[in-house]
Design a protein around this motif. Structure first.
Motif, short mmCIF file in Angstrom:
data_model
loop_
_atom_site.label_atom_id
_atom_site.label_comp_id
_atom_site.label_asym_id
_atom_site.label_seq_id
_atom_site.Cartn_x
_atom_site.Cartn_y
_atom_site.Cartn_z
N LEU A 493 45.56 47.86 40.46
CA LEU A 493 44.14 47.84 40.08
C LEU A 493 44.05 47.43 38.62
O LEU A 493 44.77 47.94 37.76
CB LEU A 493 43.51 49.22 40.29
N ALA A 494 43.16 46.48 38.33
CA ALA A 494 42.94 46.06 36.94
C ALA A 494 41.49 45.61 36.79
O ALA A 494 40.89 45.08 37.73
CB ALA A 494 43.88 44.91 36.58
N THR A 495 40.92 45.83 35.60
CA THR A 495 39.54 45.44 35.32
C THR A 495 39.53 44.33 34.28
O THR A 495 40.36 44.28 33.37
CB THR A 495 38.72 46.64 34.81
N HIS A 496 38.53 43.44 34.41
CA HIS A 496 38.40 42.28 33.53
C HIS A 496 38.02 42.73 32.12
O HIS A 496 37.27 43.70 31.94
CB HIS A 496 37.33 41.34 34.09
N PRO A 497 38.52 42.07 31.08
CA PRO A 497 38.26 42.51 29.70
C PRO A 497 36.83 42.33 29.23
O PRO A 497 36.40 43.00 28.28
CB PRO A 497 39.21 41.64 28.86
N THR A 498 36.05 41.42 29.84
CA THR A 498 34.69 41.18 29.36
C THR A 498 33.63 41.14 30.45
O THR A 498 32.45 41.09 30.16
CB THR A 498 34.62 39.83 28.60
N GLN A 499 34.03 41.14 31.71
CA GLN A 499 33.07 41.03 32.81
C GLN A 499 33.22 42.20 33.78
O GLN A 499 34.26 42.88 33.79
CB GLN A 499 33.28 39.71 33.58
N ILE A 503 40.31 43.64 40.07
CA ILE A 503 41.25 43.11 41.05
C ILE A 503 42.00 44.26 41.71
O ILE A 503 42.25 45.28 41.07
CB ILE A 503 42.24 42.12 40.39
N SER A 504 42.31 44.10 42.99
CA SER A 504 43.07 45.11 43.73
C SER A 504 44.15 44.42 44.54
O SER A 504 43.98 43.27 44.98
CB SER A 504 42.16 45.93 44.65
N CYS A 505 45.26 45.11 44.75
CA CYS A 505 46.33 44.57 45.58
C CYS A 505 47.12 45.72 46.18
O CYS A 505 47.08 46.85 45.68
CB CYS A 505 47.24 43.64 44.78
N GLY A 506 47.84 45.42 47.26
CA GLY A 506 48.57 46.49 47.93
C GLY A 506 49.55 45.97 48.95
O GLY A 506 49.95 44.80 48.94
N ASN A 507 49.93 46.87 49.87
CA ASN A 507 50.96 46.56 50.86
C ASN A 507 50.52 45.57 51.93
O ASN A 507 51.34 45.09 52.70
CB ASN A 507 51.45 47.84 51.52
N CYS A 512 42.68 40.86 45.95
CA CYS A 512 41.22 40.74 46.07
C CYS A 512 40.57 40.84 44.70
O CYS A 512 40.89 41.74 43.91
CB CYS A 512 40.67 41.83 46.98
N VAL A 513 39.66 39.92 44.42
CA VAL A 513 38.88 39.94 43.19
C VAL A 513 37.45 40.33 43.55
O VAL A 513 36.80 39.66 44.36
CB VAL A 513 38.92 38.56 42.49
N TRP A 514 36.98 41.43 42.97
CA TRP A 514 35.68 42.02 43.32
C TRP A 514 34.71 41.89 42.16
O TRP A 514 35.09 41.95 41.00
CB TRP A 514 35.85 43.50 43.66
N ASN A 515 33.43 41.77 42.51
CA ASN A 515 32.35 41.80 41.53
C ASN A 515 31.71 43.18 41.57
O ASN A 515 31.05 43.54 42.55
CB ASN A 515 31.31 40.71 41.85
N ASP A 518 27.65 42.99 41.68
CA ASP A 518 27.05 42.59 42.95
C ASP A 518 27.66 43.33 44.13
O ASP A 518 27.21 43.16 45.27
CB ASP A 518 27.21 41.08 43.17
N HIS A 519 28.69 44.11 43.89
CA HIS A 519 29.37 44.90 44.93
C HIS A 519 29.89 44.00 46.06
O HIS A 519 29.77 44.35 47.23
CB HIS A 519 28.42 45.95 45.51
N LYS A 520 30.49 42.89 45.68
CA LYS A 520 30.96 41.95 46.69
C LYS A 520 32.37 41.48 46.37
O LYS A 520 32.83 41.52 45.22
CB LYS A 520 30.03 40.73 46.76
#
Length: 789
Positions: A493-499, A503-507, A512-515, A518-520
């Motif tokens: 899990l990581a969050t963008h520095p300015t927006q 991002i999430s990743c796993g097994n 996945c890059v999420w907004n 906009d919850h999308k």
């Protein structure tokens, strides 16, 4: 036990999953052995220390005894009454002081030991001492006060849907809200307005839903779960109002075992009764007057898995259930339930009867693992076989070949038409009332098989899939995803520095890059291996993802392309972290090394700078100093080490010199500033991740007991108070604040759920950085006790 019924569609992943699980367990056992060795060494060291102290204690006791005798002799020489009274007071005072010294000594051996000369604190985890040096601005550590944070959290959004292994998990309410569940939360998602509400009263994973005939009240059943000591908790069913989210009734507490597998409201009597089947070995079937919380009847059902249950729409006394190799027809009469097993006769008996519906003519239509829809109609009883008193029975009247693979879901439309959803073929088929095929469409392969179908208006449909997506669409226009999520355990899990992007990743090998605004889901890509950690570069243009094989890739956020692909070692990577100015990237591995790279061309080019060698166990967390010259790191055997990267990745032997260093981020779970997040008796794996806010006023913690905690930052004293938040149904693997601290994101492991929390309350002030010094000076002049609760 969660079972996958479409063998051809889903069981191909079973062997790799089991192999992966065995590898994880083997690694965990190896880690455990390493920790046990260190704990044993510490225990032996303590025993030697105690052996050395015993002679000294004996001498002190002998000396005290002699002093007491001398005092008694002296008392006898003068005024006896006064002196005896004074002596007894001295004796009591001496005893009390001795008790206090002994209690302090005992406490220091298990919790913390302060050493004044070097101003350090020792914290013990599983018998291993961890030394942390007190920063220079702490004037009086003993009187430092720990408070609750100024901020609190509210659940803002839930990403994901539990379609992979659950049925009865998606309905549409007249309010325009789709109701479904994931983890411990039931989500009410307004499709048109794109808003969410949440029912949050469950204490463990929700497993099934039922909608009352009034289309307002909802019943939701949960699994039992376990508490932090591993003891089983009791499952129950909540009945609640979908308009107000108020709980109307809680039933079954102390009755159900393991969990609630299926439930349904009666319909012919305006929803007076609720039928529940639990997950015990006998799959107990019970019928309740839910409004009065009265159980009318309970009976053992079967030792086989049960997948669905429902009342007859015309007769409350008739109930049908289905599951592994069976369909049962139940009759309720005078407080008893009797069952008749559906006889397949000349038709092939399926491995699973997965779903059923009632046709408008009163027949029962079952969908099975052979891909068939069987029509069961009532017929006169076979008195020769069943006896003279036998009543009419259900028998198979017709077999309709429906799908390749299993028939996972069925739905009856208002006009009597039938919808069916397939497993292997991923098709949704519309049938006439007499089961003539009318229309069909195919769900895109990336979404998996059809898990459930909900009718919207006769033309538009909602389809839940086995890869945890909810699709909306029509036969004419096809389907698009309105809800998506991961399908396996997540760690990165990581969050963008300015927006407001994360991002999430796993097994499941998905990145996945999420907004978050906009919850999308903005976009998703599939990697060749599991992604376990990630970090955005400070310029926000690229994101690096560490994989399970020692390989790591860098993705361009705009083009979605891999711009760099490198490998360090052959063990899994646990942490990726860019330096504050983006000129370095640190890669923490399970091979005990931290690899350092020079970063150029805006995060597109990487060249090896060096590696940090010195940890005796796998790297778990690391952070850069604000000047980008130093690294603080944690490892699996609870070490805290410091590195001078700028001078060639040198290990700093004198850790005392790093006590005043300022850190650009704080994600290390071990360190002076976050010592208070650890509960007494923690075994070192109870906290999976933590994250300090950018304002440096609070720290969020992800624990192994499904909880998210919010502490003030810093919190360097034990028993620091915190706010505790529930919602996850599995160990929480990671937490991160968004760039402006407006939200916190938490990631579940096995629950495949991402929760987005809104940070509310007092805005963090400019005093946060000086909090330690100011609170220390205030407390030093105060006589009030330390807040340790």
């Amino acid at each position: 036990v969660d079972i996958f019924y479409d063998v051809s569609a889903e069981s191909s992943t079973e062997f790799p999953d089991r192999l992966s699980l065995m590898e994880v367990r083997l690694q965990a056992q190896e880690d455990e052995i390493t920790l046990l060795k260190s704990s044993l060494a510490d225990a032996l060291r303590k025993l030697r220390l105690h052996d050395q102290q015993i002679p000294l204690l004996k001498q002190q006791l002998i000396h005290a005894h002699i002093c007491i005798n001398d005092c008694l002799h002296e008392l006898c020489a003068s005024d006896l009454n006064i002196r005896v009274r004074r002596n007894s007071e001295k004796s009591r005072d001496s005893q009390e002081k001795t008790k206090q010294r002994l209690s302090k000594k005992a406490a220091s051996s298990t919790n913390l030991l302060t050493r004044s000369p070097s101003q350090s604190i020792k914290m013990f985890i599983r018998g291993r001492p961890i030394t942390m040096y007190i920063p220079s601005n702490i004037l009086n550590y003993e009187e430092l006060r720990m408070d609750l944070p100024l901020q609190k959290l509210d659940l803002d959004w839930v990403y994901g849907y539990r379609g992979r292994d659950c049925r009865a998990n998606l309905y549409l309410l007249p309010s325009g809200e789709a109701v479904y569940f994931i983890a411990c939360v039931v989500v009410l998602y307004h499709i048109r307005n794109q808003t969410q509400r949440h029912y949050q009263k469950h204490t463990d994973c929700v497993r099934c839903l039922a909608i009352h005939p009034d289309k307002v009240r909802v019943a939701s059943g949960q699994t039992a779960g376990v508490d932090k000591d591993g003891k089983p908790l009791q499952p129950f069913v909540h009945i609640w109002d979908s308009k107000t989210l108020v709980t109307l009734q809680q039933i079954g507490l102390g009755t159900f075992e393991r969990g609630v597998g299926a439930l349904t409201f009666s319909s012919s009597d305006a929803g007076t009764l609720l039928c529940v089947i639990d997950d015990s070995n006998e799959h107990m079937l019970s019928v309740w007057d839910w409004n009065k919380n009265i159980k009318h009847v309970e009976v053992k059902s079967t030792n086989e898995a049960i997948l669905a249950v429902d009342f007859s729409p015309t007769d409350t006394n008739n109930i049908i259930s289905c599951g592994k190799s069976h369909v049962y027809f139940w009759t309720m009469s005078t407080g008893t339930l009797t069952k008749k097993q559906g006889i397949f006769g000349k038709y092939k008996k399926p491995k699973f009867v997965l779903c059923f519906v009632f046709s408008l003519t009163g027949d029962v239509l079952t969908g099975d693992s052979e891909g068939n829809i069987l029509t069961w109609g009532k017929s006169a009883a076979d008195t020769k076989t069943l006896g003279k008193g036998a009543k009419e029975t259900f028998q198979i009247m017709k077999q309709t070949r429906a799908h390749e693979g299993s028939v996972f879901a069925m739905c009856v439309l208002q006009g009597g038409a039938i919808l069916s959803g397939g497993g292997k073929d991923r098709k949704v088929i519309r049938w006439s009332a007499d089961l003539a095929p009318e229309r069909e469409c195919e769900i895109p392969e990336k979404f998996g098989a059809v898990r459930t179908i909900a009718d919207v208006d006769g033309e538009e449909l909602l389809v839940g899939t086995t890869r945890n997506a909810i699709l909306r669409g029509t036969f004419s226009d096809g389907f698009v995803a309105i809800v998506q999520g991961h399908v396996d355990e997540m760690w990165g899990l990581a969050t963008h520095p300015t927006q407001n992007i994360f991002i999430s990743c796993g097994n499941d090998r998905q990145v996945c890059v999420w907004n978050a605004e906009d919850h999308k889901l903005d976009w998703c890509t599939t990697l060749e291996e599991s992604g376990l950690c990630a970090d955005f570069s400070p310029n926000g243009a690229v994101v690096s993802v560490g994989l399970s094989t020692g390989r790591w890739v860098v993705l361009d956020l705009q083009t979605k392309e891999v711009v760099s692909d490198l490998t360090d070692g052959n063990e899994q990577l646990s942490v990726m972290r860019y330096s504050p100015d983006g000129s370095f990237l640190a890669v923490g591995s399970h091979d005990n090394l931290i690899y350092i790279y020079n970063v150029t061309e805006g995060g597109r080019r990487y060249t090896r700078f060096g590696k940090c060698t010195g940890h005796s166990s796998f790297i778990t967390h690391l952070d850069w100093s604000k000047d980008g010259k130093y690294i603080m790191s944690n490892s699996g055997d609870y070490e805290i080490l410091y590195w001078d990267v700028a001078s060639g990745c040198k290990l700093l032997r004198n850790r005392f010199e790093s006590k005043d260093r300022e850190w650009a981020s704080y994600t290390c779970v071990l360190g002076f500033h976050v010592m208070g997040v650890w509960l007494e008796g923690s075994d070192g794996t109870d906290i999976n991740a933590l994250c300090r806010s950018h304002s440096e006023s609070m720290v969020a913690v992800a624990d192994d007991f499904c909880k998210v905690h919010l502490f003030q930052y810093p919190c360097p004293k034990p028993k620091a108070p915190s706010y505790k938040y529930e919602g996850h149904g599995s160990h929480v693997t990671n937490v991160r604040f968004t760039h402006n601290d407006s939200h916190l994101l938490s990631m579940g492991g096995k629950d495949t759920c991402i929760l987005q929390w809104r940070v509310k309350g007092a805005a963090p002030g400019d005093h946060s950085k000086e909090h330690l010094a100011s609170s220390s000076s205030v407390c030093s002049s105060s006589s009030s006790p330390v807040n340790g609760t």
